[in-house]
Scaffold this active site. Sequence first.
Site, short mmCIF file in Angstrom:
data_model
loop_
_atom_site.label_atom_id
_atom_site.label_comp_id
_atom_site.label_asym_id
_atom_site.label_seq_id
_atom_site.Cartn_x
_atom_site.Cartn_y
_atom_site.Cartn_z
N ASP A 60 0.81 -1.22 0.00
CA ASP A 60 0.00 0.00 0.00
C ASP A 60 0.85 1.28 0.00
OD1 ASP A 60 0.92 -0.51 2.57
OD2 ASP A 60 -1.06 -0.87 3.41
N ASN A 100 -7.73 -2.85 14.21
CA ASN A 100 -9.10 -3.12 13.78
C ASN A 100 -9.17 -4.32 12.83
OD1 ASN A 100 -7.99 -2.09 11.47
ND2 ASN A 100 -9.41 -0.37 11.25
N HIS A 151 -7.32 -4.66 10.07
CA HIS A 151 -7.01 -4.39 8.66
C HIS A 151 -5.73 -5.10 8.24
CE1 HIS A 151 -4.72 -0.36 9.57
NE2 HIS A 151 -3.85 -1.33 9.45
N GLU A 203 -9.72 -1.84 5.23
CA GLU A 203 -10.34 -1.55 6.52
C GLU A 203 -11.61 -2.39 6.69
OE1 GLU A 203 -8.62 0.11 8.48
OE2 GLU A 203 -7.93 2.04 7.74
C1 F6R Z 1 1.49 -1.55 6.18
C2 F6R Z 1 0.13 -2.03 6.29
C3 F6R Z 1 -0.65 -2.05 7.57
C4 F6R Z 1 0.16 -2.39 8.80
C5 F6R Z 1 -0.71 -2.37 10.04
C6 F6R Z 1 0.06 -2.69 11.30
O1 F6R Z 1 1.96 -1.67 4.86
O2 F6R Z 1 -0.39 -2.39 5.30
O3 F6R Z 1 -1.69 -2.99 7.42
O4 F6R Z 1 0.74 -3.65 8.63
O5 F6R Z 1 -1.30 -1.11 10.17
O6 F6R Z 1 0.97 -1.67 11.55
P1 F6R Z 1 2.05 -1.76 12.72
O7 F6R Z 1 3.01 -2.82 12.30
O8 F6R Z 1 2.69 -0.41 12.75
O9 F6R Z 1 1.30 -2.12 13.95
#
Ligand code: F6R
Length: 242
Positions: free
Chosen positions: A67, A136, A138, A143
């Site tokens: 992303d 959440n 995702h 989301e």
């Molecule tokens: C990042 C992504 C997100 C993160 C998620 C967890 O490319 O796609 O889904 O993997 O927000 O983030 P952290 O590792 O910072 O808890």
Amino acid sequence: MRIICAENYEGMSRQAANILSSVVAMKPDCVLGLATGSTPIGTYQELIKRYEEGDLDFRRVKTVNLDEYVGLEPTHDQSYRYFMQSQLFDHVNIKVENTNVPGGMAQDVEAECRRYDEIIASMGGIDIQVLGMGHNGHIGFNEPAEEFPMGTHQVDLAESTIEANARFFENRDMVPRKAVTMGIGSIMQARRILVVVSGEGKADIVEKAFRGPVTPKVPASILQMHPDVILVGDKAALSKLL
Ligand code: F6R
């Protein structure tokens, strides 16, 4: 699903790096699906270490990232292209032309999403996709929603995601409100999926995703349907699952 429980974040990072290293060793021209966020940083540091020690060669490796924020230049220090360059690509012998991150500055976002799906297809799919997990549920920036989106698409970030990611920006207002993300369909087509989770803050969502019902309201729950998932976590993140 295989679950690997490490003592702490460092252990999780080494275990995840072991798995990625084995993929690169067995298939030197593999396609790695990569993630940003705080969780995989230690994994990337381990990969850099192994490269520096002469044990890993990225010369023929190709990558696709999950992303990117809409509206951030690749040179912006919070863009995911910048993250990948500074956390991994700049430190190993990967060819920058073999690395792909969705374009967050595209005039025509729809066309950019189609281009990204074509890139993944032209590479023959993803050998192993690294995923972190949002609080959440995702994965990528898919989301919680009413249905599972298929291909790469633009999303409005959830308020909770904006909140969680504000820690990386000067203030909350500077967090982009939109992103481009691979869809759940693209993620599920990866031949193998490596989920990394760390810290007790993730324990509830890990349990919900892997023990609860499969629902787009918890996007990561779809991973229960994938035939080859490896979940690598530290004790704290896996405490409610094991
Ligand atoms: C990042 C992504 C997100 C993160 C998620 C967890 O490319 O796609 O889904 O993997 O927000 O983030 P952290 O590792 O910072 O808890």
